[in-house]
Design an enzyme around this catalytic site. Sequence first.
Site, PDB file in Angstrom:
ATOM      1  N   LYS A  52     -61.003  31.767  12.955  1.00 35.06           N
ATOM      2  CA  LYS A  52     -59.634  32.260  12.764  1.00 35.06           C
ATOM      3  C   LYS A  52     -58.729  31.132  12.257  1.00 35.06           C
ATOM      4  CE  LYS A  52     -60.427  35.920  16.029  1.00 35.06           C
ATOM      5  NZ  LYS A  52     -60.331  36.474  17.376  1.00 35.06           N
ATOM      6  N   GLN A  96     -57.650  34.652  22.669  1.00 33.55           N
ATOM      7  CA  GLN A  96     -59.052  34.993  22.468  1.00 33.55           C
ATOM      8  C   GLN A  96     -59.615  35.627  23.745  1.00 33.55           C
ATOM      9  OE1 GLN A  96     -60.798  34.732  19.517  1.00 33.55           O
ATOM     10  NE2 GLN A  96     -62.374  35.852  20.627  1.00 33.55           N
ATOM     11  N   ASP A 119     -53.198  41.199  17.296  1.00 31.50           N
ATOM     12  CA  ASP A 119     -54.477  41.845  17.609  1.00 31.50           C
ATOM     13  C   ASP A 119     -54.315  43.368  17.739  1.00 31.50           C
ATOM     14  OD1 ASP A 119     -56.791  40.328  17.679  1.00 31.50           O
ATOM     15  OD2 ASP A 119     -56.335  39.449  19.638  1.00 31.50           O
TER      16      ASP A 119
END
Length: 279
Positions: A52, A96, A119
């Site tokens: 990422k 994460q 997200d």
Amino acid sequence: MATLIDGKRISQEIKDELKEKVSALKEQGKEIGMAVIQVGNDPASTVYVGNKKKACAYIGIRSESYELPEETTEEELIELIEKLNQDDRIHGILVQLPVPKHINEDKVIKAISPNKDVDGFHPQSVGALSIGQKGFVSCTPAGIIQLLKRSNIEIEGKECVVIGRSNIVGKPMALLLLRENGTVTVTHSKTKNLKEVCKRADILVVAIGKPKMIDASYVKEGAVVIDVGIHRNENNKLCGDVDFESVEPIASAITPVPGGVGPMTIAMLMNNCVEAALM
Ligand code: NDP
């Protein structure tokens, strides 16, 4: 023989479009920032976080990295998120997952401002999707819609069957296909006659988490098959939830693993971050 839906190429196309957008924004004096938080050092998470950050660097998004120790408390993590919620230089916040067991994942997701929820996991984002309002969409299903559209595969009016009803893939996938005017059926571990239901599909999206479970006996001749699964087999080779060798000869189009859905997830995360900066 099926057409291969090339997620590597399509994700690169999206990243290059974003790179141009970001560079135009920079010329206007706007820099985009993303906070990437990892708690603990699970090796798989470290690889995902690294990818990422690499994508941010490629596109020109400034990434701020927070590598917190395993013993970080829920309060400490939420305090950091709240600080980042207030920080105007940060447009997207990514925690994460999974977080260590002593931290409540739902509380962490809810702590992220819906305006920075790149997200798309916040209940407000999920609610907005379900009632057709603007909001961030979970990256993997959003990427699948891009794969279909950019491969000129029509969704409207098509029988779409989704296998799996997880919050991050199956459910948002079903809502997105519905938004595109597909006729959508969602299946799961309690579905009866799974094969017959799947055989109705013009577009079959497979997100079960079971290596190579879906073979040709689940697939209608000419169907489009999207494989979300990622597994490593006994020879350390990647495979999906679909038995590619069995399905490919009868499908009209299919995503490979690797190089199908996988690369799209990060591209859509980058897209969400750019959108967040433009809000
Ligand atoms: P989950 O384990 O959260 O969900 C799996 C779903 O499949 C559940 O809804 C479950 O049903 C259903 N299921 C399990 N067994 C069967 C069965 N025998 N018949 C029918 N349905 C079944 O997985 P995720 O949605 O998170 O992920 C699915 C796969 O996609 C995994 O391989 C994961 O690694 C991969 N993945 C890939 C991503 C990418 O970027 N390419 C991103 C996210 C995930 P029930 O609800 O009844 O238990």
